[in-house]
Design a protein around this motif. Structure first.
Motif, PDB file in Angstrom:
ATOM      1  N   ASP A  17      58.053  49.537   9.111  1.00  0.00           N
ATOM      2  CA  ASP A  17      57.324  49.945  10.307  1.00  0.00           C
ATOM      3  C   ASP A  17      55.879  50.322   9.979  1.00  0.00           C
ATOM      4  O   ASP A  17      55.023  50.319  10.848  1.00  0.00           O
ATOM      5  CB  ASP A  17      58.012  51.108  11.021  1.00  0.00           C
ATOM      6  N   GLY A  18      55.576  50.596   8.727  1.00  0.00           N
ATOM      7  CA  GLY A  18      54.222  50.952   8.324  1.00  0.00           C
ATOM      8  C   GLY A  18      53.315  49.770   8.040  1.00  0.00           C
ATOM      9  O   GLY A  18      52.170  49.960   7.613  1.00  0.00           O
ATOM     10  N   VAL A  19      53.754  48.555   8.299  1.00  0.00           N
ATOM     11  CA  VAL A  19      52.956  47.375   7.932  1.00  0.00           C
ATOM     12  C   VAL A  19      51.604  47.329   8.633  1.00  0.00           C
ATOM     13  O   VAL A  19      50.611  46.900   8.041  1.00  0.00           O
ATOM     14  CB  VAL A  19      53.756  46.067   8.138  1.00  0.00           C
ATOM     15  N   GLY A  20      51.513  47.772   9.869  1.00  0.00           N
ATOM     16  CA  GLY A  20      50.225  47.773  10.565  1.00  0.00           C
ATOM     17  C   GLY A  20      49.196  48.640   9.854  1.00  0.00           C
ATOM     18  O   GLY A  20      48.014  48.288   9.760  1.00  0.00           O
ATOM     19  N   LEU A  21      49.644  49.767   9.320  1.00  0.00           N
ATOM     20  CA  LEU A  21      48.756  50.668   8.584  1.00  0.00           C
ATOM     21  C   LEU A  21      48.351  50.064   7.242  1.00  0.00           C
ATOM     22  O   LEU A  21      47.212  50.228   6.788  1.00  0.00           O
ATOM     23  CB  LEU A  21      49.441  52.018   8.384  1.00  0.00           C
ATOM     24  N   ALA A  63      54.265  46.305  13.358  1.00  0.00           N
ATOM     25  CA  ALA A  63      55.556  45.730  12.978  1.00  0.00           C
ATOM     26  C   ALA A  63      56.256  45.266  14.251  1.00  0.00           C
ATOM     27  O   ALA A  63      56.104  45.891  15.304  1.00  0.00           O
ATOM     28  CB  ALA A  63      56.403  46.783  12.275  1.00  0.00           C
ATOM     29  N   VAL A  64      56.990  44.167  14.160  1.00  0.00           N
ATOM     30  CA  VAL A  64      57.717  43.681  15.323  1.00  0.00           C
ATOM     31  C   VAL A  64      59.136  43.286  14.944  1.00  0.00           C
ATOM     32  O   VAL A  64      59.439  43.006  13.788  1.00  0.00           O
ATOM     33  CB  VAL A  64      57.027  42.458  15.986  1.00  0.00           C
ATOM     34  N   GLU A  65      59.966  43.270  15.948  1.00  0.00           N
ATOM     35  CA  GLU A  65      61.314  42.722  15.840  1.00  0.00           C
ATOM     36  C   GLU A  65      61.351  41.576  16.836  1.00  0.00           C
ATOM     37  O   GLU A  65      61.498  41.793  18.036  1.00  0.00           O
ATOM     38  CB  GLU A  65      62.363  43.779  16.162  1.00  0.00           C
ATOM     39  N   ALA A  66      61.124  40.369  16.342  1.00  0.00           N
ATOM     40  CA  ALA A  66      61.034  39.194  17.212  1.00  0.00           C
ATOM     41  C   ALA A  66      62.059  38.124  16.859  1.00  0.00           C
ATOM     42  O   ALA A  66      61.929  36.982  17.283  1.00  0.00           O
ATOM     43  CB  ALA A  66      59.619  38.610  17.143  1.00  0.00           C
ATOM     44  N   GLY A  67      63.046  38.491  16.045  1.00  0.00           N
ATOM     45  CA  GLY A  67      64.087  37.533  15.704  1.00  0.00           C
ATOM     46  C   GLY A  67      63.632  36.439  14.755  1.00  0.00           C
ATOM     47  O   GLY A  67      64.270  35.391  14.655  1.00  0.00           O
ATOM     48  N   GLN A  68      62.550  36.658  14.045  1.00  0.00           N
ATOM     49  CA  GLN A  68      62.017  35.683  13.100  1.00  0.00           C
ATOM     50  C   GLN A  68      62.432  36.052  11.679  1.00  0.00           C
ATOM     51  O   GLN A  68      63.011  37.107  11.443  1.00  0.00           O
ATOM     52  CB  GLN A  68      60.486  35.645  13.196  1.00  0.00           C
ATOM     53  N   GLN A 121      57.017  40.443  11.355  1.00  0.00           N
ATOM     54  CA  GLN A 121      58.462  40.611  11.516  1.00  0.00           C
ATOM     55  C   GLN A 121      59.011  41.481  10.397  1.00  0.00           C
ATOM     56  O   GLN A 121      58.789  41.206   9.216  1.00  0.00           O
ATOM     57  CB  GLN A 121      59.154  39.253  11.496  1.00  0.00           C
ATOM     58  N   ILE A 122      59.694  42.546  10.764  1.00  0.00           N
ATOM     59  CA  ILE A 122      60.264  43.467   9.781  1.00  0.00           C
ATOM     60  C   ILE A 122      61.541  42.894   9.161  1.00  0.00           C
ATOM     61  O   ILE A 122      62.195  42.025   9.732  1.00  0.00           O
ATOM     62  CB  ILE A 122      60.582  44.832  10.409  1.00  0.00           C
ATOM     63  N   ALA A 123      61.864  43.425   7.997  1.00  0.00           N
ATOM     64  CA  ALA A 123      63.160  43.157   7.389  1.00  0.00           C
ATOM     65  C   ALA A 123      64.079  44.341   7.656  1.00  0.00           C
ATOM     66  O   ALA A 123      65.244  44.174   7.993  1.00  0.00           O
ATOM     67  CB  ALA A 123      63.026  42.929   5.885  1.00  0.00           C
TER      68      ALA A 123
END
Length: 158
Positions: A17-21, A63-68, A121-123
């Motif tokens: 979730d910290g990827v944007g930072l 961070a996103v949850e887009a099913g990718q 896309q997060i893991a």
């Protein structure tokens, strides 16, 4: 000179979730053209609307949850949020898409002329973990390059 704001969102103690930072940190190291302001927003909720105020262009990185596949970088415009199954994680009090929709409805004159969203896309979300998962960490250079492409006028893709 036009003002561009790049807003990184996320929780630095929740793994991916910290990827944007992290993207904001990388952009600081790489350098940016004049007129570009970097903002580490954390978990902004509706505050994102205030952070965007006064900008001609805004790029939100989250961070996103887009099913990718984890580490996939997604770039879209605000108008494409519904078409692309792009939704911000619900860790923010209100999701980015919901905040943008509300802001556009309530105060359209305060919105930038151009608004782009870059999502990774997060893991996994791991509470108390400051590091990104390997696939998301490996996506940082592509996310940074995507931001640079937007700054050069590049169009969205998903």
């Amino acid at each position: 000179m036009a003002l561009v704001k790049i807003i990184g969102c996320g929780n630095p103690l929740a793994g991916d979730d910290g990827v944007g930072l992290k993207v904001i940190e990388e952009l600081k190291r790489w350098g940016l053209p004049p007129g570009v302001r970097l903002i580490s927003a954390g978990l902004p909720g509706l505050t994102i609307l205030d952070l965007m105020r006064g900008a001609d262009q805004v790029i939100i990185v989250d961070a996103v949850e887009a099913g990718q596949k984890p580490g996939t970088v997604i770039h879209c415009k605000e108008t494409d949020l519904a078409r692309v199954t792009f939704r911000s994680l619900s860790l923010h009090n209100i999701g980015i898409a919901e905040a943008l929709s509300l802001g556009r409805l309530v105060e359209p004159e305060a919105f930038p002329r151009r608004l782009d969203i870059v999502g990774v896309q997060i893991a996994e979300i791991t509470w108390g973990k400051a590091d990104l998962s390997p696939l998301v960490a490996a996506a940082l250079p592509l996310a940074v390059h995507t931001v640079y492409n937007i700054l050069k006028g590049g169009g969205p893709y998903a």
